[in-house]
Design a protein around this motif. Structure first.
Motif, PDB file in Angstrom:
ATOM      1  N   LEU A  15     -38.506 -18.829 -25.453  1.00 48.99           N
ATOM      2  CA  LEU A  15     -38.968 -17.513 -25.913  1.00 48.99           C
ATOM      3  C   LEU A  15     -39.644 -17.648 -27.284  1.00 48.99           C
ATOM      4  CD1 LEU A  15     -39.141 -14.420 -25.782  1.00 48.99           C
ATOM      5  CD2 LEU A  15     -36.741 -14.338 -26.514  1.00 48.99           C
ATOM      6  N   PHE A  16     -39.012 -18.347 -28.199  1.00 45.39           N
ATOM      7  CA  PHE A  16     -39.554 -18.547 -29.539  1.00 45.39           C
ATOM      8  C   PHE A  16     -40.913 -19.244 -29.490  1.00 45.39           C
ATOM      9  CE2 PHE A  16     -40.077 -21.017 -33.434  1.00 45.39           C
ATOM     10  CZ  PHE A  16     -39.814 -20.077 -34.414  1.00 45.39           C
ATOM     11  N   LEU A  17     -41.008 -20.318 -28.716  1.00 47.03           N
ATOM     12  CA  LEU A  17     -42.251 -21.078 -28.640  1.00 47.03           C
ATOM     13  C   LEU A  17     -43.375 -20.269 -27.993  1.00 47.03           C
ATOM     14  CD1 LEU A  17     -40.818 -24.588 -27.753  1.00 47.03           C
ATOM     15  CD2 LEU A  17     -41.896 -23.896 -29.917  1.00 47.03           C
ATOM     16  N   MET A  18     -43.038 -19.437 -27.017  1.00 47.06           N
ATOM     17  CA  MET A  18     -44.050 -18.598 -26.397  1.00 47.06           C
ATOM     18  C   MET A  18     -44.585 -17.577 -27.400  1.00 47.06           C
ATOM     19  SD  MET A  18     -44.597 -15.590 -23.978  1.00 47.06           S
ATOM     20  CE  MET A  18     -43.535 -14.845 -25.096  1.00 47.06           C
ATOM     21  N   ILE A  19     -43.697 -16.973 -28.182  1.00 44.02           N
ATOM     22  CA  ILE A  19     -44.123 -16.015 -29.207  1.00 44.02           C
ATOM     23  C   ILE A  19     -44.942 -16.728 -30.273  1.00 44.02           C
ATOM     24  CG2 ILE A  19     -43.327 -14.460 -31.034  1.00 44.02           C
ATOM     25  CD1 ILE A  19     -40.876 -13.889 -29.216  1.00 44.02           C
ATOM     26  N   TYR A  20     -44.506 -17.913 -30.659  1.00 40.11           N
ATOM     27  CA  TYR A  20     -45.249 -18.707 -31.638  1.00 40.11           C
ATOM     28  C   TYR A  20     -46.674 -18.937 -31.158  1.00 40.11           C
ATOM     29  CZ  TYR A  20     -46.722 -22.741 -34.367  1.00 40.11           C
ATOM     30  OH  TYR A  20     -47.427 -23.595 -35.164  1.00 40.11           O
ATOM     31  N   GLN A  21     -46.822 -19.357 -29.912  1.00 42.51           N
ATOM     32  CA  GLN A  21     -48.159 -19.642 -29.362  1.00 42.51           C
ATOM     33  C   GLN A  21     -49.002 -18.373 -29.282  1.00 42.51           C
ATOM     34  OE1 GLN A  21     -49.226 -22.909 -28.594  1.00 42.51           O
ATOM     35  NE2 GLN A  21     -51.141 -21.809 -28.759  1.00 42.51           N
ATOM     36  N   GLN A  22     -48.415 -17.277 -28.836  1.00 43.26           N
ATOM     37  CA  GLN A  22     -49.153 -16.007 -28.746  1.00 43.26           C
ATOM     38  C   GLN A  22     -49.623 -15.544 -30.118  1.00 43.26           C
ATOM     39  OE1 GLN A  22     -46.815 -12.957 -26.859  1.00 43.26           O
ATOM     40  NE2 GLN A  22     -47.452 -13.558 -24.819  1.00 43.26           N
ATOM     41  N   THR A  23     -48.735 -15.603 -31.097  1.00 39.80           N
ATOM     42  CA  THR A  23     -49.069 -15.165 -32.450  1.00 39.80           C
ATOM     43  C   THR A  23     -50.166 -16.051 -33.029  1.00 39.80           C
ATOM     44  OG1 THR A  23     -46.810 -14.383 -32.758  1.00 39.80           O
ATOM     45  CG2 THR A  23     -48.125 -14.682 -34.740  1.00 39.80           C
TER      46      THR A  23
END
Length: 121
Positions: free
Chosen positions: A60-68
């Protein structure tokens, strides 16, 4: 297996809400001090339901990181390529883009990533 449109819509709405809540909590408390239980509670679902959307807190964290990261870079690129703006206007707009509250808080949370995620951020 056939799913109704309503169930599919609810699944993706819940996923979007999970992402928004997690981004806010990661920005506020950091990765280590944000639990999946907190994210689930604020989203209005059980912790076990989070796993229907994400395999782990790290995912979840890495997906948000990539999106941001992708969203911010796209906005910077768009500003940079806008020939109608003067250089000083571009710089101001890029600075504001980077300092947006939702980006800045999350990027701050990634400055000192958890050891298990350092190689991926």
């Amino acid at each position: 297996m056939v799913y109704s449109i309503k169930k599919v819509w609810k699944f993706f709405m819940t996923r979007d809400k999970l992402i928004a809540v997690a981004e806010k909590l990661f920005a506020k408390y950091g990765y280590d001090y944000t639990s999946l239980s907190q994210i689930a509670e604020e989203t209005g679902i059980r912790k076990a339901s989070v796993y229907a959307h994400f395999a782990s807190k790290a995912e979840l964290f890495l997906m948000i990181y990539q999106q941001t990261h992708d969203r911010t870079l796209a906005q910077i690129r768009e500003t940079y390529e806008d020939d109608r703006l003067k250089c000083s206007e571009k710089m101001k707009k890029i600075f504001k883009c980077i300092c947006r509250s939702e980006s800045l808080g999350f990027f701050r949370a990634t400055m000192f990533p958890p050891s298990e995620l350092k190689s991926e951020t």
